[in-house]
Design an enzyme around this catalytic site. Structure first.
Site, PDB file in Angstrom:
ATOM      1  N   CYS A 153      -1.276   8.187   7.780  1.00  0.00           N
ATOM      2  CA  CYS A 153      -2.611   7.920   7.240  1.00  0.00           C
ATOM      3  C   CYS A 153      -3.559   7.478   8.353  1.00  0.00           C
ATOM      4  CB  CYS A 153      -2.533   6.823   6.186  1.00  0.00           C
ATOM      5  SG  CYS A 153      -1.556   7.262   4.738  1.00  0.00           S
TER       6      CYS A 153
ATOM      7  N   CYS B 299       7.520   3.866   6.113  1.00  0.00           N
ATOM      8  CA  CYS B 299       6.510   3.750   5.066  1.00  0.00           C
ATOM      9  C   CYS B 299       7.074   3.276   3.740  1.00  0.00           C
ATOM     10  CB  CYS B 299       5.810   5.073   4.866  1.00  0.00           C
ATOM     11  SG  CYS B 299       6.870   6.364   4.252  1.00  0.00           S
TER      12      CYS B 299
ATOM     13  N   CYS C  39      -3.545   3.785   9.698  1.00  0.00           N
ATOM     14  CA  CYS C  39      -2.255   3.296  10.193  1.00  0.00           C
ATOM     15  C   CYS C  39      -1.681   4.179  11.292  1.00  0.00           C
ATOM     16  CB  CYS C  39      -1.274   3.192   9.039  1.00  0.00           C
ATOM     17  SG  CYS C  39      -1.859   2.132   7.702  1.00  0.00           S
TER      18      CYS C  39
ATOM     19  N   CYS D  25       0.841  -1.204   0.000  1.00  0.00           N
ATOM     20  CA  CYS D  25       0.000   0.000   0.000  1.00  0.00           C
ATOM     21  C   CYS D  25       0.874   1.252   0.000  1.00  0.00           C
ATOM     22  CB  CYS D  25      -0.919  -0.025   1.216  1.00  0.00           C
ATOM     23  SG  CYS D  25      -2.076   1.344   1.300  1.00  0.00           S
ATOM     24  N   CYS D  26       1.869   1.292   0.890  1.00  0.00           N
ATOM     25  CA  CYS D  26       2.784   2.445   0.921  1.00  0.00           C
ATOM     26  C   CYS D  26       3.536   2.584  -0.389  1.00  0.00           C
ATOM     27  CB  CYS D  26       3.793   2.292   2.065  1.00  0.00           C
ATOM     28  SG  CYS D  26       3.171   2.728   3.696  1.00  0.00           S
TER      29      CYS D  26
END
Ligand code: SF4
Length: 245
Positions: free
Chosen positions: A205, A231, A208, A124-125
């Site tokens: 985010c 990240c 997270c 995702c990062c």
């Protein structure tokens, strides 16, 4: 391969030379030297507009408000962060704000339901932060971070200058303490991020980030339920997710 090795060696020597030149300077003087002498037009500040971000933003604005300031909008940020970004940019007179986003075509394939952060946060990062950042840094040779040694055990060994991929990365605040940061905010009447008063000393985010308890590392609330600590923008390209561009 040989060329890559030579380039790596050159960058490593460059980082060592910069360290010798700059390690005894005050932070403001260090940034002035990099922005106006070593890397004019080829350096940017990557800012999360998080809890302590206003220090470097303020210094950069004083030295050269046309310095590129890169914000990685993952589309998962707290609305408070986006509002804080806009307020600080106006307040400090930053003239070259660059908000970069993930490519929709990547998210359609990799994260169609928007839950990749729960299934594979590194991936995702990679799509929401690392790849957009690498695109934004293409025209630059050096970038500025806000990382500090006090923030986490994993940051205790930070050095002033690092080599990452083909960039020199500088951590001008590495030895700043929370007290130093607070004093700078007071001295320059800088507004706090609205979430700091709610227990968030480090803000990323929404899915997270959680508030931290007294005595925890400042970054203990980031990816709190996993082993993840960074990240991906602070790893070399390709170490998180290989393949593609
Ligand atoms: S911090 Fe979380 S939501 Fe944001 S890009 Fe990384 S994994 Fe995704």
């Amino acid at each position: 391969m040989q060329l890559e090795t030579n380039q790596r060696l050159e960058l490593t020597e460059r980082a060592a030379a910069l360290t010798r030149n700059y390690e005894r300077l005050r932070t403001h003087d260090l940034l002035r030297g990099l922005l106006t002498e070593d890397y004019p037009g080829r350096i940017g500040l990557v800012s999360s507009f998080g809890a302590e971000a206003a220090v470097t933003l303020h210094m950069v604005a004083e030295i050269d408000p046309y310095t590129p300031v890169i914000f990685l909008d993952t589309w998962k940020h707290f609305p408070e962060t986006l509002a804080y970004r806009d307020a600080l940019v106006t307040r400090l007179g930053l003239c070259n704000m660059q908000t970069v986003t993930p490519r929709p075509v990547h998210l359609e394939v990799e994260d169609p339901d928007g839950d990749l952060n729960a299934r594979d946060p590194d991936r995702c990062c990679h799509y929401r932060k690392t790849r957009p950042m690498l695109q934004a840094l293409r025209a630059m040779d050096c970038w500025i971070t806000g990382r500090k040694r006090h923030q986490a055990d994993t940051r205790r060994e930070l050095t002033l200058f690092e080599v990452q991929d083909r960039w020199i990365k500088v951590n001008p605040l590495l030895d700043w303490t929370p007290e130093d940061v607070a004093a700078y905010y007071r001295a320059h009447d800088l507004p706090p991020h609205p979430l700091t008063s709610q227990g968030y000393p480090s803000i990323g985010c929404v899915p997270c980030t959680r508030p931290v308890a007294p005595g925890e590392d400042a970054r203990a609330g980031r990816w709190a339920d996993s082993e993840k600590t960074e990240c991906g923008i602070h790893f070399e390209n390709g170490k998180i997710v290989r393949g593609g561009t």
